[in-house]
Structures are given as C-alpha cells and as structure tokens.
Design an enzyme around this catalytic site. Structure first.
Site, short mmCIF file in Angstrom:
data_model
loop_
_atom_site.label_atom_id
_atom_site.label_comp_id
_atom_site.label_asym_id
_atom_site.label_seq_id
_atom_site.Cartn_x
_atom_site.Cartn_y
_atom_site.Cartn_z
CB ALA A 146 -0.90 0.01 1.23
CB SER A 147 4.14 1.88 1.21
OG SER A 147 5.49 2.80 0.75
#
Length: 223
Positions: free
Chosen positions: A11-12
C-alpha cells in the site's frame, strides 16, 4: 545477477515506485512484506538493514539501499538495458531529478504525508483546509509540467513518472483529479495505466491504500 530483495508494504506509495521500476526493467526479485502499521520496521533485524526504518528498502547482494528515488536511480543505472528511464544526458537527467525532488519535497511531504501522519499516528480525522489546497496546488503544477509532454519529465517514460504516479494515485483517495480542470494529468494517469505491469506494481496497492483511507471517515475542514 545478484539476488534482489525488496522490503516493504504494497500500500505504500514509495514501495510501489520501486515495484514499478523493477517491473519496467524486468528484473526478478523477492518481495518481503514489512508491515509498518504493525511497526515491523522498528524490529532489531530491520533496523540493522535500515536504521532510518523506512520502506522501501532494497537488498542487493548484501548491500542495503533505501529511499524510493535512490533505489529507482540505482536500479536503472545497474540493470537498465538503456538509460531511457533515467537519461545520462545531463539536461534530461536534471529535469528528471527536479521532478523526483518535487515528488519528495512537495507531492509526498507537503501533500500526502502531511495528511497521513496525523491521520494514522494521532487519529485526527478532520483535515485542515490548507492540506486540501496543497493537493490542488500539486495538481496545478503537474498540469503545467505536462504541457506539451506525454510524460512528467518530457517525451519519454522515466522513473519520475513512477515516483509521482504512485503518490498521485494515493492523493486521489483524498481529492480526485478533476478531468475537466486537469485534462493533461488525467490523460497522463490513463497513459500509465496502460503499462502491462501497472496494475500489479501500482494499481492494486493504490486500491488497498484508498480502501484503508475510506475507513477513517476523514473530512476536510471548510476553513
């Protein structure tokens, strides 16, 4: 070829930048999940790899590199079949570098991180209006950068596109890009979505990020 390991959380946005670069270069690697929300990046083992405890962190034959911009430039310099993603021409490279610094200091730091840090660390779900204004200013700048260009640093795809698309698709969880106001930015996003590796390297993670953000029930202050 030495063994590459990428440590991070899908998700980063910065992790997705590194994944886009690796995919574009067709370089095989192992992905090791480091859940920063669970503070796995603060473990003794991870701190030995990266004392700054950030993701992504790249391991290449026992050497550790962190910061997505440094990782992407390193990967192209070492594994690229040509220099198209990070040109050796000094003027072209300067433009790419400027866009990378813009992503780091403006798009990510002044845009995304200034919202997500208090949101995640302090649970502050009312976001100041100035943060909304900062995102709009970022979109304004990008529309200008794309005037006469298909890509963020000129006529060809570079690591600057990877860096900025990963953060912009995350900013859209807070403020959507208005297609009528930003036709060039919208076209650029759609252009990158056509890359065969886009969905796996960025799209899936951006969706995970957006889903998580929506669960916070954030609102922007009106003044």
């Amino acid at each position: 070829m030495s063994k590459l390991i990428l440590y991070g959380l899908e998700a980063s946005p910065p992790v997705r930048t590194a994944k886009l670069t690796l995919a574009a270069l067709e370089v095989p690697y192992e992905f090791v999940e480091v859940n920063t929300l669970a503070k796995e990046n603060l473990s003794e083992n991870f701190l030995k790899k990266n004392p700054q405890h950030t993701v992504p962190t790249l391991e290449d034959d026992g050497h550790f590199i962190w910061d997505s911009h440094a990782i992407s430039a390193y990967l192209v310099s070492k594994y690229g079949k040509n220099d198209s993603l990070y040109p050796k021409d000094l003027l072209q490279r300067a433009v790419v570098d400027q866009r990378l610094h813009f992503e780091s200091g403006v798009v990510f730091a002044n845009g995304l991180r200034s919202i997500t840090k208090p949101l995640f660390a302090s649970g502050l779900t009312t976001i100041p209006k100035e943060r909304y204004d900062a995102i709009i200013e970022i979109y304004d700048f990008l529309e200008t950068f794309l005037a006469g260009n298909d890509y963020i640093a000129g006529s060809q795809l570079t690591i600057a596109d990877f860096s900025i698309i990963s953060t912009v698709t995350s900013l859209q969880a807070f403020v959507e890009v208005d297609a009528a106001k930003y036709p060039k930015v919208t076209a650029w996003i759609e252009r990158l979505k056509q890359l065969p590796y886009y969905q796996e390297a960025n799209g899936n993670g951006a969706l995970t990020f957006a889903t998580f953000i929506k669960k916070t029930n954030f609102t922007f202050a009106t003044k």
